[in-house]
Motif scaffolding. Structure first.
Motif: not given
Length: 282
Positions: A182-186, A221-223, A233-237
């Protein structure tokens, strides 16, 4: 970091299933930051299967079963060496082949990156998120994207079970909570709304905090990555850059392009199960 991954997933059925057709994307990718030493995908019951690389460059094991079965198990095992991202791209100075907004708005870029600029119901950003992203676009694209992702990380709360696999970015933003996809989709919706090509990355995250050669519970996991002359690349979560604790499997426009296991079957109700065990090898 050298990491062993043991990922099991599949379905339990309420009654014997006559046939099923599936695709598994559970094999880590070989990249400039990652070397795959060994990998295998086992399936029970034993099906007809073959492996191919999909349009996005992800390795896919596709298989089908035509005998009654009450359980389907996919078991992916791999050993991967990761190196993380050491580039100083989150600093204020110019980095490498950075492009400015004018270059990103060039028709050649827009056409070649169209798939990573298009939004759908899963990634479409609500108006207030679009406005928030636009306010950050006074900076160079690379830093604007970083600020957008940090703002999203600050405003959303990670909460297991708060969303479903089909939740949209707009729903997640409104309720203020979700999981990594969800963080990634946002983030994808926000970045694309200001003209930044962005893609969804799927893989694993080693949780750390254990002694070498000790098996721990890991996570799928996703990013996200955005393109401003090169992919960043960045991980918003977790509100941070990608380290050697991240193992990449594949990327696409959103979760739908890189779901670890998806398919269809003929039969009654099903229940999905997932376990991920990871070991840092000393």
């Amino acid at each position: 970091m050298r990491i062993s991954i043991d990922h099991q997933t599949g379905f339990r059925y309420s009654s014997p299933v006559a046939s099923s057709y599936n695709e598994a994307r559970m094999t880590p990718a070989t990249t400039s930051h990652q070397t795959v030493w060994t990998s295998r995908v086992g399936i029970e019951p034993t099906p007809w299967s073959f492996t191919f690389t999909d349009y996005w460059g992800t390795q896919v094991t596709t298989f089908e079963l035509h005998e009654p079965h009450e359980r389907l198990t996919v078991h992916a095992q791999s050993v991967v060496e990761t190196r993380g991202d050491q580039q100083p791209w989150d600093q204020t100075r110019q980095v490498g082949n950075d492009l400015g907004w004018a270059a990103l708005n060039d028709r050649g870029v827009i056409d070649s990156m169209a798939e990573f600029l298009t939004v759908n119901d899963r990634t479409s950003a609500p108006d207030d998120l679009v406005a928030l992203a636009a306010e950050r676009a006074h900076q160079p694209p690379r830093l604007a994207a970083l600020d957008v992702c940090r703002e999203i990380a600050d405003r959303l709360t990670y909460e297991r079970g708060s969303t479903s696999v089909n939740s949209s970015a707009a729903e997640v933003w409104t309720q203020g909570r979700g999981v990594c996809q969800d963080f990634s989709h946002v983030a994808l919706g926000a970045l694309r709304s200001i003209g930044l090509p962005a893609r969804y990355v799927s893989g694993y995250l080693f949780p750390g905090g254990s002694q070498p050669n000790t098996t721990v519970i890991g996570d799928s996991h996703s990013w996200v990555e955005w393109w401003c002359g090169s992919w960043v690349a960045y991980d918003p979560t977790r509100r941070g850059r990608i380290s050697d604790a991240y193992v990449r499997v594949g990327h696409g426009r959103d979760y739908g392009d890189v779901a670890p296991l998806r398919g269809t079957y003929s039969g009654g109700k099903s229940e999905m199960f997932v376990t991920v065990q990871m070991t840092q090898l000393g």
